[in-house]
Design an enzyme around this catalytic site. Sequence first.
Site, PDB file in Angstrom:
ATOM      1  N   SER A 131       0.847  -1.178   0.000  1.00 36.94           N
ATOM      2  CA  SER A 131       0.000   0.000   0.000  1.00 36.94           C
ATOM      3  C   SER A 131       0.885   1.231   0.000  1.00 36.94           C
ATOM      4  O   SER A 131       2.029   1.182   0.463  1.00 36.94           O
ATOM      5  CB  SER A 131      -0.921   0.038   1.229  1.00 36.94           C
ATOM      6  OG  SER A 131      -1.889  -0.977   1.183  1.00 36.94           O
ATOM      7  N   ASN A 133       0.181   5.029   1.222  1.00 44.48           N
ATOM      8  CA  ASN A 133      -0.720   6.028   1.788  1.00 44.48           C
ATOM      9  C   ASN A 133      -0.280   6.341   3.206  1.00 44.48           C
ATOM     10  O   ASN A 133       0.441   5.555   3.823  1.00 44.48           O
ATOM     11  CB  ASN A 133      -2.160   5.498   1.833  1.00 44.48           C
ATOM     12  CG  ASN A 133      -2.273   4.146   2.519  1.00 44.48           C
ATOM     13  OD1 ASN A 133      -2.170   3.098   1.863  1.00 44.48           O
ATOM     14  ND2 ASN A 133      -2.459   4.141   3.819  1.00 44.48           N
ATOM     15  N   THR A 142      -6.734  -6.099   9.200  1.00 45.28           N
ATOM     16  CA  THR A 142      -7.864  -6.681   9.931  1.00 45.28           C
ATOM     17  C   THR A 142      -7.781  -6.454  11.433  1.00 45.28           C
ATOM     18  O   THR A 142      -8.676  -6.863  12.168  1.00 45.28           O
ATOM     19  CB  THR A 142      -7.945  -8.205   9.692  1.00 45.28           C
ATOM     20  OG1 THR A 142      -6.759  -8.822  10.206  1.00 45.28           O
ATOM     21  CG2 THR A 142      -8.103  -8.517   8.215  1.00 45.28           C
ATOM     22  N   ALA A 144      -5.966  -7.787  13.772  1.00 42.65           N
ATOM     23  CA  ALA A 144      -5.667  -8.921  14.651  1.00 42.65           C
ATOM     24  C   ALA A 144      -4.291  -8.748  15.298  1.00 42.65           C
ATOM     25  O   ALA A 144      -3.303  -8.518  14.604  1.00 42.65           O
ATOM     26  CB  ALA A 144      -5.729 -10.228  13.873  1.00 42.65           C
ATOM     27  N   VAL A 247      11.479   9.003  -0.218  1.00 41.72           N
ATOM     28  CA  VAL A 247      12.878   8.968   0.207  1.00 41.72           C
ATOM     29  C   VAL A 247      13.627   8.043  -0.748  1.00 41.72           C
ATOM     30  O   VAL A 247      13.316   6.855  -0.841  1.00 41.72           O
ATOM     31  CB  VAL A 247      13.008   8.500   1.658  1.00 41.72           C
ATOM     32  CG1 VAL A 247      14.482   8.362   2.047  1.00 41.72           C
ATOM     33  CG2 VAL A 247      12.320   9.486   2.602  1.00 41.72           C
ATOM     34  N   HIS A 456       1.787 -10.865   4.979  1.00 44.82           N
ATOM     35  CA  HIS A 456       2.582 -10.873   6.205  1.00 44.82           C
ATOM     36  C   HIS A 456       4.043 -11.182   5.878  1.00 44.82           C
ATOM     37  O   HIS A 456       4.607 -12.151   6.374  1.00 44.82           O
ATOM     38  CB  HIS A 456       2.034 -11.905   7.192  1.00 44.82           C
ATOM     39  CG  HIS A 456       0.650 -11.620   7.668  1.00 44.82           C
ATOM     40  ND1 HIS A 456      -0.125 -12.552   8.348  1.00 44.82           N
ATOM     41  CD2 HIS A 456      -0.114 -10.504   7.582  1.00 44.82           C
ATOM     42  CE1 HIS A 456      -1.300 -12.016   8.644  1.00 44.82           C
ATOM     43  NE2 HIS A 456      -1.317 -10.785   8.190  1.00 44.82           N
ATOM     44  N   ASN A 490       7.523  -5.508   9.761  1.00 47.28           N
ATOM     45  CA  ASN A 490       7.499  -6.970   9.835  1.00 47.28           C
ATOM     46  C   ASN A 490       8.813  -7.601   9.397  1.00 47.28           C
ATOM     47  O   ASN A 490       9.145  -8.716   9.817  1.00 47.28           O
ATOM     48  CB  ASN A 490       6.368  -7.520   8.970  1.00 47.28           C
ATOM     49  CG  ASN A 490       4.998  -7.128   9.473  1.00 47.28           C
ATOM     50  OD1 ASN A 490       4.843  -6.694  10.607  1.00 47.28           O
ATOM     51  ND2 ASN A 490       3.990  -7.274   8.619  1.00 47.28           N
ATOM     52  N   THR A 502       1.754  -7.739  13.232  1.00 46.71           N
ATOM     53  CA  THR A 502       1.838  -6.302  13.500  1.00 46.71           C
ATOM     54  C   THR A 502       2.177  -5.994  14.950  1.00 46.71           C
ATOM     55  O   THR A 502       3.000  -5.115  15.234  1.00 46.71           O
ATOM     56  CB  THR A 502       0.530  -5.604  13.102  1.00 46.71           C
ATOM     57  OG1 THR A 502       0.279  -5.837  11.718  1.00 46.71           O
ATOM     58  CG2 THR A 502       0.614  -4.110  13.346  1.00 46.71           C
TER      59      THR A 502
END
Length: 525
Positions: A131, A133, A142, A144, A247, A456, A490, A502
């Site tokens: 992603s 943003n 999610t 979790a 960057v 992940h 991660n 996370t």
Amino acid sequence: MTPADPQTGDSMSRTFPDRVDVAIVGSGPCGAAYARVLSEQCPGARIATFEVGPLLADPPGVHVKNIVDDEERARAQRRSEGPQPLADDTPTDTMEGYADAAPRLVRPGTFLLPTGWQQPGEDGLPGAAMSANVGGMGAHWTGACPRPGDSERIGFLPDLDELLAEGERLLAVDTHAFDDAPFAAEVRKRLGDALDATRAEDRRVGPMPLAVQRQADGRVTWSGADVVFGDVTRANPDFSLVPEALVTEVLVTEGRATGVRVRDLQTGEEHVVSARAVVVAADALRTPQLLWASGVRPPALGRYLNDQPQTVFAVRLRDVGHARTEDVDPRDEPEIVPQSGVSWVPFTDAEPFHGQVMQLDASPVPLAADDVPTPGTIVGLGWFCAKDLQESDRVDFDATEVDGYGMPAMRVHYRLTERDHASIAAARETVQQVARALGDPLGDEPLTFPPGASLHYQGTTRMGATDDGTSVCGPTSQVWGVDGLYVAGNGVIPTATACNPTLTSVALAVAGARDIARTLTEEEK
């Protein structure tokens, strides 16, 4: 820090500082954790966060599922999808494709690695996605937040539990947000009856710890990076966040990070920002990319790449009756509703996978037109396996080709081993066993997603106890051999995990931020 107008896309700040104490690359949960801890522990330290993607909404880093308006939410997701956003009519439901056997699963708010995701004769990572943003993947996840257990834990960190507790504070983790969800207790009872007999007490079925917040009006909202930043960061006059700022290089002089080179994506202008410490929290693919582009190339950089093979299935609960109508939110909105119970089947070394059991608002597989299930009775089973770690699983970078941002192109080398295939087979068998215990399976066989679909990714900037060539950073996340340069996300996790990563990543970021705060404080004395 003054937020921008997310409708116009005007940035929160177009002022690029000449000098800061800490430059942070990336505004996801881990980058936000550095900003938060430093704001708390080092008042007066000048902190700047640079984010390649745009600002989506106010407050900065908010989870897109908290955006109630359909069009505004869709616009936020499209703006997160990098150089080539999905079509405007793409569904905004992040559960879209839950039961889809597509070879390259596309999720709203993310963009797939366009090339280089598979090499000849290898499995590759067809699902490799990112992603772009403010808030990073924390605007789409999610929520979790299970704690790691058994061999998932990092044995050389004696304070891991305290760091995890601090991560839970920053993420606003709540284990009991949905204790009263319809049928949640029955789901956990049936799961426990099927699985708990051979498990240690702390590894038994329970409610999933979730990064969510219950609001004063009773609504439950998702934690994004906005929650991690917190009021203390937003009120910090010495903190700035610059969106749409790429960057391109970490500046290193005589073995020490001295700043960053930043390209303003709105104007194309380049800026050099001096810094006493630099944190690269760009994700497990783009963090090693930036280090490589900066000439920081320890032997383990990009290596030990691992994903969590994922198997999913769906089931309809049997013999549960009907939920009380007052327990069910009838609105068709993206926010969490009372039937959104989430249960957890923890990882164990004997059963090296982790289960995320979600009571869904709708069936993820087609049902008959007149089949309208009672809310909360459709259950999605997602089993994640721990990868067999290999040094050869890696992301390399091409000096002759560039990606959509002009950075070195990625080349993924990735293979599933015999041990991986055995774990996946065991997970599929367990998912079917669990489905039978819960009710009536929807479909004939579980679906195993292509590698990378879990999102992940880990290991590419892995932590180690010593600088022995098998890790990129030490226990405080400082890169070996480069003073003042820290990595986050991660990719820092060194163990093979099956649980959602996370919380662990944010916990490791806390240790790194504390180390920077200690160093800055000592230098001021």
